[in-house]
Design a protein around this motif. Structure first.
Motif, PDB file in Angstrom:
ATOM      1  N   MET A 180       0.837  -1.209   0.000  1.00 52.86           N
ATOM      2  CA  MET A 180       0.000   0.000   0.000  1.00 52.86           C
ATOM      3  C   MET A 180       0.873   1.261   0.000  1.00 52.86           C
ATOM      4  O   MET A 180       0.564   2.237  -0.691  1.00 52.86           O
ATOM      5  CB  MET A 180      -0.934  -0.049   1.208  1.00 52.86           C
ATOM      6  N   VAL A 181       1.974   1.238   0.745  1.00 60.74           N
ATOM      7  CA  VAL A 181       2.843   2.416   0.768  1.00 60.74           C
ATOM      8  C   VAL A 181       3.368   2.694  -0.645  1.00 60.74           C
ATOM      9  O   VAL A 181       3.367   3.826  -1.115  1.00 60.74           O
ATOM     10  CB  VAL A 181       4.030   2.251   1.731  1.00 60.74           C
ATOM     11  N   TYR A 182       3.780   1.630  -1.315  1.00 60.00           N
ATOM     12  CA  TYR A 182       4.255   1.807  -2.691  1.00 60.00           C
ATOM     13  C   TYR A 182       3.165   2.421  -3.559  1.00 60.00           C
ATOM     14  O   TYR A 182       3.382   3.346  -4.319  1.00 60.00           O
ATOM     15  CB  TYR A 182       4.622   0.450  -3.299  1.00 60.00           C
ATOM     16  N   ARG A 183       1.981   1.851  -3.456  1.00 59.89           N
ATOM     17  CA  ARG A 183       0.902   2.310  -4.322  1.00 59.89           C
ATOM     18  C   ARG A 183       0.554   3.756  -4.012  1.00 59.89           C
ATOM     19  O   ARG A 183       0.353   4.576  -4.916  1.00 59.89           O
ATOM     20  CB  ARG A 183      -0.319   1.405  -4.153  1.00 59.89           C
ATOM     21  N   MET A 184       0.504   4.086  -2.716  1.00 58.81           N
ATOM     22  CA  MET A 184       0.176   5.457  -2.349  1.00 58.81           C
ATOM     23  C   MET A 184       1.304   6.409  -2.730  1.00 58.81           C
ATOM     24  O   MET A 184       1.068   7.567  -3.072  1.00 58.81           O
ATOM     25  CB  MET A 184      -0.136   5.549  -0.854  1.00 58.81           C
ATOM     26  N   ALA A 185       2.532   5.908  -2.654  1.00 59.59           N
ATOM     27  CA  ALA A 185       3.665   6.755  -3.050  1.00 59.59           C
ATOM     28  C   ALA A 185       3.543   7.115  -4.524  1.00 59.59           C
ATOM     29  O   ALA A 185       3.745   8.258  -4.935  1.00 59.59           O
ATOM     30  CB  ALA A 185       4.976   6.040  -2.777  1.00 59.59           C
ATOM     31  N   VAL A 186       3.192   6.125  -5.310  1.00 60.12           N
ATOM     32  CA  VAL A 186       3.027   6.371  -6.738  1.00 60.12           C
ATOM     33  C   VAL A 186       1.851   7.308  -6.978  1.00 60.12           C
ATOM     34  O   VAL A 186       1.931   8.261  -7.754  1.00 60.12           O
ATOM     35  CB  VAL A 186       2.821   5.031  -7.473  1.00 60.12           C
ATOM     36  N   LEU A 187       0.760   7.049  -6.268  1.00 62.79           N
ATOM     37  CA  LEU A 187      -0.426   7.888  -6.452  1.00 62.79           C
ATOM     38  C   LEU A 187      -0.108   9.327  -6.055  1.00 62.79           C
ATOM     39  O   LEU A 187      -0.537  10.281  -6.698  1.00 62.79           O
ATOM     40  CB  LEU A 187      -1.586   7.341  -5.619  1.00 62.79           C
TER      41      LEU A 187
END
Ligand SMILES: Nc1ncnc2c1ncn2[C@@H]1O[C@H](COP(=O)(O)OP(=O)(O)O)[C@@H](O)[C@H]1O
Ligand SMILES: [Mg+2]
Lengths: 826, 283
Positions: free
Chosen positions: A92-99
């Motif tokens: 989730m951190v990765y995904r939110m970082a990208v978002l």
């Protein structure tokens, strides 16, 4: 699983997520969200990953701090995420970082404003402080906009913010840390930046105050996000009062704010900062906030070497910076507590690229402008029209409709403000345009060099690798770079140079014979002519045989309603039908259709160190029938030449003979007119797979191509899987009915990290097997030829049935290769 | 076989089938019909072509504008084309009945006789020989040559030919020949813009418009991946299915996974990315 790095903590190792495993998912995610492709790359690529530059300090500090960032073309993320104790959370951190990073694109962080970022930051006495403030405030603005735009992110944002709040050390006492916003006159947007106030000697330290502000910001962010997701896009205005009201309370309540703030710490924010969380806030508001807050913080005394909060997005150990960072006049401890997914917006970098791209595309459009040397180099490298995310900063929001209207309206207004720079460019005269581009190109190149980004020049291709122990793919495990072979000046003597140089050979003590400087590797510049002379006889025969393949073959097509000829059988059938009262269908014609030879072939040469070995000199006469080996009899047994091998001059290496075979093949293929390419491969470890291009499909077999073939030299190891996959990708792009991939090697696949156990060949063999199967599955026939007498053992396992050949006598290779080729493509 | 291919529109519903116009397609179609010009519907599957034609048929044959057409029994004859579909399948064939052969009209012939709309869905899938028929029917002659019977059938004045094809899906080579295409009034369809699509979803699945908007947004984002191993993005139809699952009590994200992610691709990383997009957009 020895390949996973041993961790301090086993629990962490189990729940950590590796970027390699999820990068493709993230790339697809970005592409869906942004309507254009974007690369996701490890931060390591951004830092000076190049060994020659070890010790270089990245000025932005993003890579070193493990903070996600973007250069406008790719998204850079930490290689490993271990922030949370569960895999889901870490992904989730990765995904939110990208978002979050793409939120910067969606919500106009990089949009052209009245002032360039570079000038904006340079206008402060301490650009580092301004940058830190900007990063943190803009991050909060983006999060708030994301929460309004996407109903699914609240839960995740909440978790991230809570996590950050937990890790933020509470200030010793409120009084110590509040920098005293109320002492500052309200800085309206029009007020010019005041001279930096005198430093105070008492009061909170700057670091403590920054941390305090960040903490307050977190609380306000939490307040926003904790409100359950509300329907999105209900027109404009105050459609979601509950959502904004808590913050609005403070932000819009001019004057009386202080009282309310004291009661509720989440609302105890300076107006300028609080406003950023509201609908309609733009990057301009962030700049305004930075301007006014800067004055407050610049006046505070810097704390003595207080450590950063360690709230970097990567795993906690990643923030280790060398002492070199002291070179930056701004202490890096200015990092402000932020949620783990926040990154470094690096707006100057994006801005520079954006400006450059704009100029470059204008220059590309106009044929009266001749770009300067630096500019044209960069234009080749960066592919102007594929700048991905970048072009968005000019306000192309076609892919992002459906965002809350107000957020879009605002960005639209900014664009209008910025005016149409495009038309301005059109007016420029050629010299001036070229000069401006050249100037900008120099700056960009310096920037790229400084950030270690010049590795961009070699595009990295990522390939999965099959791990038979896991019974699954290791995603994006191999990093392959394509290299062009640069032959030394004609007549040059010495080790053939491949653009990378051979200085890296032998690093790590692997395969000491790896360097191409062995005595045998004499490049005489006439390799090709020499080969043709020595094999003149063979060459003539091969050519003649190939001529026979050439005439177009015709194929009959039957059951046509109209056509050139009647098909007698069908006529009779029709007659019978009619007599029997069955309705005839009238398809009684046939046609001859031309069948062109439609073949694309790639030859993949193993350039591993072992090919440096000298080929046996004593050339025994071949008794006819000794080769072919039983495995391939039948594939092309109609193809028999009298064996008449040339005696092998001494000092020939395996690779020389392989190259000779390729030269003969190439000549024969020119006769035949087939589409073909010649590649080589080697490398050192999974992150340095090298793929050498001697002749690309579209290259002519001219002097240069011949020299490149001649200059293929032994390098390092033999990681076959990624090389096969890469060649397959290239073949797949060709339009041909018949596609073949021929691999020439001298041994089993190996590399120092090709499997956990270096002594075991199984891993490499299985991966190669899977790579060959993948290739076959997309309609490409594969064939492996090896001169390794032990080849029978593993080729049987590795290759599709009847798709390999073990050559007992290497001198037979030049004769065997054309046979194999004919068998495969006939 | 012939039977299986045709689906005669059932008895007229009292109201025209729901269709929400995206552009000026309704006006264009009416004008084309007035001039009896054949119509070509271009667009990906599931974007409303069939529904549009059902709607228009109702208006022209059952609505206020129907006039004498109200008496035509099966106003819309639909043929789903496929690779093996031949001219014979469309025109008709002799069947054996005892010692005799009996002629049996194909769907196209019936429509030409009766004055219905004949809808050849996914025409590029059909064999080449069908285009011969299309030519005769669509130029000024308006005739259907029935070779086997040596008959030339003039088209009923109300007969209208409508073809559809999906441009994204076939190779260029298989596209309609320009000479064929030029005879038609072409209407281009695409997935509607999110606001319109949201309204359609809300209507068709009877869900709240906010959720419908999220789903439409999701559809739009997934369509950005059109080249990732699926020819079709997610169609309006799929989004409606998803909404219906949600109405049926399935969780929002589960419904997306079941109806969308799994349906559009086998690539598990694409599936995963799409799931993440759903997780971003949907509460
Ligand atoms: N503009 C529209 N108005 C109403 N319904 C629509 C519209 N577009 C799509 N739909 C819905 O999508 C579904 C699929 O459309 P359909 O007409 O079957 O697609 P196509 O024929 O293009 O493959 C329809 O059943 C309908 O529910
Ligand atoms: Mg080797």
């Amino acid at each position: 699983m020895a390949r996973v790095e041993p961790s301090r903590d086993d629990a962490v190792a189990l729940t950590a997520v590796a970027l390699d495993d999820v990068a493709r998912v993230l790339e697809i995610y970005v592409e869906a969200m942004l309507a254009r492709p974007a690369e996701v790359r490890p931060l390591g690529d951004l830092a000076s990953g190049d060994r020659s530059r070890a010790g270089h300090v990245d000025l932005e500090g993003a890579a070193a701090a493990g903070r996600p960032t973007t250069d406008g073309a790719a998204f850079y993320l930490p290689e490993r995420m271990a922030r949370f104790p569960d895999r889901r959370g870490n992904f989730m951190v990765y995904r939110m970082a990208v978002l979050h990073q793409l939120g910067g694109v969606l919500f106009g962080t990089y949009r052209r404003g009245p002032i360039r970022f570079a000038d904006f930051f340079a206008g402060f006495g301490e650009p580092g402080l301004a940058r830190a403030l900007f990063g943190r405030l803009e991050g909060a603005r983006i999060d708030a906009a994301l929460a309004r735009a996407f109903r699914g992110v609240h839960r995740d944002l909440l978790r991230l913010i809570d996590d950050a709040l937990e890790s933020t050390p509470p200030p010793a006492s409120d009084r110590d840390c509040r920098p005293g916003f109320e002492l500052q006159p309200h800085a309206g947007p029009e007020s010019p930046p005041a001279p930096a106030p005198r430093r105070r000697s008492r009061g909170p330290s700057r670091e403590a105050a920054l941390s305090h502000l960040a903490g307050r910001l977190l609380m306000a962010q939490r307040r926003l996000v904790a409100v359950p997701a509300l329907p999105r896009g209900r027109g404009s205005g105050d459609a979601d009062p509950a959502f904004d009201s808590t913050v609005r309370l403070k932000a819009c309540d001019e004057g009386g704010g202080r009282g309310a703030g004291a009661a509720d710490p989440a609302l105890d924010l300076p107006d300028e900062a609080a406003r950023l969380l509201l609908r309609g806030a733009t990057v301009e508001d962030t700049r305004r906030a930075v301007r006014s807050l800067y004055r407050v913080f610049a006046s505070l005394r810097p704390g003595a070497g207080s450590a950063g909060s360690g709230l970097s997005a990567g795993d906690r150990g990643a923030g280790d910076r060398g002492p070199e960072s002291a070179a930056d006049p701004v202490p890096q401890s200015l990092e402000m507590p932020a949620p783990a997914h926040h990154g470094d917006p690096a707006p100057e970098r994006v801005e520079l690229r954006g400006e450059w791209a704009e100029l470059a595309s204008e220059v590309e459009l106009r044929d009266d402008v001749a770009p300067g040397p630096v500019a044209s180099g960069l234009m080749d490298q960066l592919q102007v029209d594929e700048l991905g995310v970048l072009s968005l900063q000019d306000g192309d929001l076609s892919g992002t409709a459906g965002l809350p209207l107000t957020d879009l309206d605002v960005t639209g207004a900014i664009e209008a403000e910025a005016g149409d720079a495009d038309s301005e460019l059109i007016e420029l005269d050629p010299e001036e345009l070229a000069a401006r581009l050249e100037e900008l190109s120099k700056r960009l190149e310096r920037e790229l060099d400084a950030a270690g980004l010049n590795r961009d020049r070699e595009q990295v291709h990522y390939y999965d690798e099959w791990d038979h122990e896991l019974a699954g793919y290791r995603r994006r495990w191999c990093h392959l770079r394509e290299k062009t072979i640069e032959p030394p000046p004609a007549g040059g003597v010495g080790a053939a140079a491949v653009s990378e140089g051979s200085n890296r050979a032998g690093i790590g003590g692997f395969d000491a014979s790896a360097s191409g400087v062995g005595a045998a590797s004499v490049f005489d510049g006439r390799f090709v002519d020499e080969t043709r002379r020595r094999h003149a006889d063979l060459l003539r025969r091969v050519r003649r045989q190939f001529e026979l393949l050439k005439p177009e073959e015709f194929r009959r097509v039957r059951r046509l309603i109209e056509g050139e000829e009647l098909d007698l059988d069908r006529v009779v059938e029709t007659h019978v039908d009619r007599r029997a009262g069955r309705p005839p269908d009238g398809a009684v014609y046939m046609s001859r259709r031309r069948q062109h030879r439609d073949v694309a072939a790639a030859f993949l040469l193993d350039m591993s160190a072992s090919t440096d070995a000298e080929a046996p000199v004593d050339e025994p006469e071949h008794a006819p029938g000794k080769t072919p080996a039983p495995e391939y009899v039948g594939v092309f047994d109609d193809f028999d030449w009298p064996d008449n091998p040339q005696p092998l001059p001494p000092g020939r290496r395996v690779i020389d003979i392989e190259k000779e075979s390729l030269v003969l093949m190439a000549d024969a293929l020119e006769t035949l007119g087939d589409d073909y390419a010649i590649y080589g491969f080697s490398g050192f470890g999974r992150k340095e797979v090298e793929f050498f291009v001697a002749k690309e499909f579209d290259d002519d077999l001219d002097r240069d191509a011949e020299d490149r073939i001649a200059a293929m030299e032994p390098k390092r190891s033999t990681r076959m899987g990624p090389a096969i996959r890469h060649a397959a990708v290239k073949l797949a792009e060709r339009e041909a009915k018949v596609k073949v991939l021929l691999i020439l090697s001298d041994g089993y696949p190996q590399d120092f990290d090709y499997g956990s156990d270096r002594a075991s060949r199984v891993y490499g063999i299985r991966d190669t097997m899977v790579a060959l199967r993948e290739t076959e599955r997309v309609g490409i026939s594969t064939f492996c030829i090896t001169v390794d007498p032990a080849g029978h053992d593993y080729l049987r396992e590795m290759c599709p049935e009847r798709r390999y050949l073990v050559i007992d006598e290497i001198a037979a290779l030049p004769r065997q290769l054309p046979k194999v080729y004919r068998g495969l493509t006939a | 076989m012939t039977q299986a291919l045709q689906a005669a529109t059932p008895r007229p519903a009292p109201e025209a089938p729901y269709y929400l116009a995206v552009g000026n397609e309704v006006e264009l179609f009416l004008a084309a019909h007035r001039a009896r010009m054949p119509v070509l519907l271009k667009g990906p599957t599931g974007c409303g072509k069939t529904r549009f034609l059902e709607h228009m048929t109702h208006r022209l044959y059952r609505g206020a504008e129907a006039g004498t057409r109200a008496g035509i029994d099966s106003p819309l004859v639909t043929v789903a084309c496929h690779e093996d579909l031949t001219a014979t399948d469309l025109v008709g064939r002799y069947l054996l009945e005892g010692d005799d052969t009996v002629w049996m009209d194909g769907p196209l012939t019936r429509a030409v006789r009766d004055g219905s709309i004949c809808y050849l869905d996914e025409i590029v899938e059909a064999r080449k020989d069908t285009t011969v028929l299309i030519h005769a029917l669509t130029d000024h002659r308006r005739i259907l040559p029935i070779e086997k019977r040596g008959e030339i059938l003039p088209a009923h004045p109300d007969f209208l030919l409508v073809l559809s094809y999906n441009p994204g899906y076939q190779s260029v080579a298989k596209d309609l020949k320009p000479s064929t295409r030029q005879r038609f009034v072409a209407l281009e369809f695409d997935y509607p813009p999110p606001e319109v699509e949201a309204e359609i979803i809300a209507h068709e699945a009877d869900i709240d418009v906010t959720l419908a908007r999220d789903l439409a947004e999701l559809g739009k984002r997934i369509r950005n991946l059109h080249h990732r191993g699926f020819d079709e993005g997610v169609s309006t139809r799929l989004l409606i299915y998803t909404a219906q699952l949600i109405v049926g009590g399935i969780g929002v994200r589960e419904a997306c996974v079941a109806a969308i992610c799994r349906a559009i691709t086998d690539d598990d990383e694409v599936q995963r990315a799409v799931t993440e997009v759903a997780a971003t957009l949907l509460p």
